[in-house]
Motif scaffolding. Structure first.
Motif, mmCIF file in Angstrom:
data_model
loop_
_atom_site.group_PDB
_atom_site.id
_atom_site.type_symbol
_atom_site.label_atom_id
_atom_site.label_comp_id
_atom_site.label_asym_id
_atom_site.label_seq_id
_atom_site.Cartn_x
_atom_site.Cartn_y
_atom_site.Cartn_z
ATOM 1 N N GLU A 11 0.821 -1.208 0.000
ATOM 2 C CA GLU A 11 0.000 0.000 0.000
ATOM 3 C C GLU A 11 0.854 1.256 0.000
ATOM 4 O OE1 GLU A 11 -2.371 -0.846 3.426
ATOM 5 O OE2 GLU A 11 -3.157 -2.656 2.480
ATOM 6 N N SER A 12 2.037 1.159 0.586
ATOM 7 C CA SER A 12 2.998 2.258 0.606
ATOM 8 C C SER A 12 4.329 1.670 1.048
ATOM 9 C CB SER A 12 2.558 3.357 1.584
ATOM 10 O OG SER A 12 2.711 2.926 2.925
ATOM 11 N N SER A 13 5.346 2.503 1.169
ATOM 12 C CA SER A 13 6.634 2.002 1.654
ATOM 13 C C SER A 13 6.570 1.650 3.136
ATOM 14 C CB SER A 13 7.737 3.037 1.410
ATOM 15 O OG SER A 13 7.454 4.218 2.138
ATOM 16 N N GLU A 14 5.431 1.938 3.789
ATOM 17 C CA GLU A 14 5.279 1.688 5.217
ATOM 18 C C GLU A 14 4.131 0.746 5.561
ATOM 19 O OE1 GLU A 14 4.991 5.465 7.175
ATOM 20 O OE2 GLU A 14 7.015 6.045 6.571
ATOM 21 N N ARG A 15 3.512 0.116 4.555
ATOM 22 C CA ARG A 15 2.366 -0.740 4.858
ATOM 23 C C ARG A 15 2.112 -1.737 3.720
ATOM 24 N NH1 ARG A 15 -1.296 -0.228 8.707
ATOM 25 N NH2 ARG A 15 -0.556 1.841 9.265
ATOM 26 N N PHE A 16 1.765 -2.985 4.091
ATOM 27 C CA PHE A 16 1.314 -3.976 3.117
ATOM 28 C C PHE A 16 0.218 -4.824 3.740
ATOM 29 C CE2 PHE A 16 4.576 -6.389 5.352
ATOM 30 C CZ PHE A 16 3.978 -7.630 5.509
ATOM 31 N N SER A 17 -0.571 -5.479 2.894
ATOM 32 C CA SER A 17 -1.598 -6.400 3.363
ATOM 33 C C SER A 17 -1.750 -7.496 2.331
ATOM 34 C CB SER A 17 -2.928 -5.681 3.590
ATOM 35 O OG SER A 17 -3.394 -5.147 2.368
ATOM 36 N N GLY A 18 -2.277 -8.638 2.761
ATOM 37 C CA GLY A 18 -2.452 -9.728 1.828
ATOM 38 C C GLY A 18 -3.099 -10.941 2.457
ATOM 39 N N THR A 19 -3.084 -12.014 1.692
ATOM 40 C CA THR A 19 -3.621 -13.295 2.141
ATOM 41 C C THR A 19 -2.607 -14.385 1.831
ATOM 42 O OG1 THR A 19 -4.708 -13.706 0.023
ATOM 43 C CG2 THR A 19 -6.018 -12.608 1.720
ATOM 44 N N SER A 20 -2.696 -15.460 2.566
ATOM 45 C CA SER A 20 -1.853 -16.613 2.286
ATOM 46 C C SER A 20 -2.661 -17.876 2.548
ATOM 47 C CB SER A 20 -0.584 -16.592 3.142
ATOM 48 O OG SER A 20 -0.921 -16.610 4.515
ATOM 49 N N SER A 21 -2.298 -18.937 1.850
ATOM 50 C CA SER A 21 -2.951 -20.222 2.053
ATOM 51 C C SER A 21 -1.887 -21.309 2.023
ATOM 52 C CB SER A 21 -4.009 -20.468 0.972
ATOM 53 O OG SER A 21 -3.391 -20.512 -0.307
ATOM 54 N N PHE A 22 -2.173 -22.415 2.669
ATOM 55 C CA PHE A 22 -1.250 -23.550 2.705
ATOM 56 C C PHE A 22 -2.053 -24.835 2.753
ATOM 57 C CE2 PHE A 22 1.398 -26.670 4.975
ATOM 58 C CZ PHE A 22 2.506 -26.665 4.153
ATOM 59 N N ASP A 23 -1.619 -25.815 1.964
ATOM 60 C CA ASP A 23 -2.234 -27.138 1.948
ATOM 61 C C ASP A 23 -1.098 -28.144 1.957
ATOM 62 O OD1 ASP A 23 -3.963 -29.271 1.732
ATOM 63 O OD2 ASP A 23 -4.599 -28.827 -0.323
ATOM 64 N N GLY A 24 -0.967 -28.903 3.025
ATOM 65 C CA GLY A 24 0.119 -29.873 3.120
ATOM 66 C C GLY A 24 0.114 -30.563 4.466
ATOM 67 N N THR A 25 1.315 -30.840 4.974
ATOM 68 C CA THR A 25 1.459 -31.491 6.276
ATOM 69 C C THR A 25 2.542 -30.789 7.082
ATOM 70 O OG1 THR A 25 3.096 -33.080 5.463
ATOM 71 C CG2 THR A 25 0.775 -33.778 5.387
ATOM 72 N N VAL A 26 2.376 -30.824 8.403
ATOM 73 C CA VAL A 26 3.386 -30.367 9.343
ATOM 74 C C VAL A 26 3.571 -31.502 10.339
ATOM 75 C CG1 VAL A 26 4.006 -28.685 11.110
ATOM 76 C CG2 VAL A 26 2.799 -27.942 9.057
ATOM 77 N N ASP A 27 4.778 -32.025 10.418
ATOM 78 C CA ASP A 27 5.059 -33.175 11.274
ATOM 79 C C ASP A 27 4.077 -34.310 10.997
ATOM 80 O OD1 ASP A 27 7.267 -32.047 12.505
ATOM 81 O OD2 ASP A 27 6.079 -31.163 14.107
ATOM 82 N N GLY A 28 3.707 -34.496 9.729
ATOM 83 C CA GLY A 28 2.825 -35.586 9.329
ATOM 84 C C GLY A 28 1.348 -35.292 9.504
ATOM 85 N N ALA A 29 0.987 -34.206 10.158
ATOM 86 C CA ALA A 29 -0.420 -33.860 10.358
ATOM 87 C C ALA A 29 -0.918 -33.040 9.176
ATOM 88 C CB ALA A 29 -0.589 -33.057 11.650
ATOM 89 N N PRO A 30 -2.061 -33.424 8.592
ATOM 90 C CA PRO A 30 -2.590 -32.650 7.474
ATOM 91 C C PRO A 30 -2.987 -31.240 7.903
ATOM 92 C CG PRO A 30 -4.101 -34.429 8.075
ATOM 93 C CD PRO A 30 -2.895 -34.542 8.959
ATOM 94 N N VAL A 31 -2.702 -30.286 7.024
ATOM 95 C CA VAL A 31 -2.990 -28.878 7.305
ATOM 96 C C VAL A 31 -3.569 -28.250 6.050
ATOM 97 C CG1 VAL A 31 -1.968 -26.643 7.845
ATOM 98 C CG2 VAL A 31 -1.131 -28.691 8.985
ATOM 99 N N ARG A 32 -4.643 -27.546 6.222
ATOM 100 C CA ARG A 32 -5.216 -26.701 5.155
ATOM 101 C C ARG A 32 -5.615 -25.417 5.849
ATOM 102 N NH1 ARG A 32 -8.787 -29.082 0.734
ATOM 103 N NH2 ARG A 32 -7.726 -27.882 -0.850
ATOM 104 N N GLU A 33 -4.900 -24.345 5.587
ATOM 105 C CA GLU A 33 -5.079 -23.120 6.366
ATOM 106 C C GLU A 33 -4.976 -21.896 5.485
ATOM 107 O OE1 GLU A 33 -5.699 -20.682 9.661
ATOM 108 O OE2 GLU A 33 -6.168 -22.759 9.257
ATOM 109 N N GLN A 34 -5.719 -20.858 5.864
ATOM 110 C CA GLN A 34 -5.655 -19.556 5.216
ATOM 111 C C GLN A 34 -5.423 -18.504 6.286
ATOM 112 O OE1 GLN A 34 -9.307 -19.139 3.012
ATOM 113 N NE2 GLN A 34 -8.484 -20.306 1.306
ATOM 114 N N ALA A 35 -4.738 -17.435 5.917
ATOM 115 C CA ALA A 35 -4.465 -16.353 6.867
ATOM 116 C C ALA A 35 -4.489 -15.011 6.147
ATOM 117 C CB ALA A 35 -3.108 -16.555 7.534
ATOM 118 N N GLN A 36 -4.866 -14.000 6.883
ATOM 119 C CA GLN A 36 -4.742 -12.618 6.431
ATOM 120 C C GLN A 36 -3.404 -12.116 6.970
ATOM 121 O OE1 GLN A 36 -7.069 -11.022 4.488
ATOM 122 N NE2 GLN A 36 -8.109 -12.984 4.460
#
Length: 177
Positions: A135-160
Motif C-alpha cells: 500500500e505504501s513504503s510503510e504498509r502492506f496487506s495480503g492473504t496466504s494459504s497452505f495445503d500440506g502437512t506439518v510433522d505428518g499432520a494434514p494442514v489446510r489453512e488460510q491467513a490474512q
C-alpha cells in the motif's frame, strides 16, 4: 492427540513466507516493522494447554524463530528491515529456509504481488499461495494459504497478513537470518 500446535506453526510459516515481495515501484522503508497474521486457527490458541504451548514454542524454535505474540486470533512479531534489504526492494523471506520452503512464480504488477510457495522440508511439506498489496513504503496487506502437512499432520489453512513500519531504528533487533 492435540494437532493444533503443528497447524499453528504451519499458519505462522506460510504467513511469514507471504511477506516476501519481488521488486517493483514501492520499496519497503528500512527500520522496525510489525508483521501480523490472522486466522481462525490462531483464534484457538487460548484453548491450548500450557504444556502443549511450551512444546509449540519449542517447535517454533526448531524452525528457527521465536513464537510471536498471539492474541485475539492474530500472531504478530517485529522484524528489522535493513537498508540493504530495502535497497533490494524486498521484504525478508523470514522462515522459508529454516522450514524448507521456497517461493516460486513471483509476479508483481504495480503495487500488487503474488507468489507460490512450496515446502519440501523434513517437517513441513506442501504448497501455498501468497498475494498482497504494497500500500505504501510503510504498509502492506495480503492473504496466504497452505495445503500440506506439518510433522505428518494434514494442514489446510488460510491467513490474512499485514505489515506496518514502526520506526527508523530497530532498537537492537537483528535482521532475519
Amino acid at each position: 492427540m492435540f494437532r493444533i500446535p503443528s497447524m499453528i506453526v504451519s499458519t505462522l510459516l506460510i504467513a511469514a513466507t507471504a511477506q516476501a515481495a519481488p521488486p517493483g515501484d514501492v520499496a519497503p522503508r528500512p527500520g522496525l516493522w510489525e508483521v501480523s497474521a490472522t486466522s481462525a486457527l490462531l483464534g484457538l490458541v487460548p484453548q491450548i494447554p500450557a504444556d502443549q504451548m511450551a512444546r509449540l514454542r519449542g517447535l517454533a524454535r526448531q524452525h528457527g524463530f521465536d513464537m510471536p505474540k498471539i492474541e485475539n486470533g492474530a500472531a504478530s512479531s517485529r522484524i528489522c528491515i535493513t537498508p540493504d534489504m530495502a535497497a533490494q526492494n524486498t521484504m525478508p523471506d523470514l522462515y522459508q529456509q529454516q522450514s524448507g520452503c521456497t517461493s516460486r512464480n513471483a509476479v508483481r504488477d504495480g503495487a500488487r504481488y503474488a507468489m507460490d510457495v512450496r515446502c519440501d522440508g523434513p517437517r513441513v511439506r506442501g504448497t501455498g499461495r501468497a498475494e498482497g498489496m504494497l500500500e505504501s513504503s510503510e504498509r502492506f496487506s495480503g492473504t496466504s494459504s497452505f495445503d500440506g502437512t506439518v510433522d505428518g499432520a494434514p494442514v489446510r489453512e488460510q491467513a490474512q497478513t499485514s505489515g506496518r513500519w514502526i520506526a527508523a531504528s530497530c532498537n537492537g533487533l537483528p535482521p532475519p537470518r
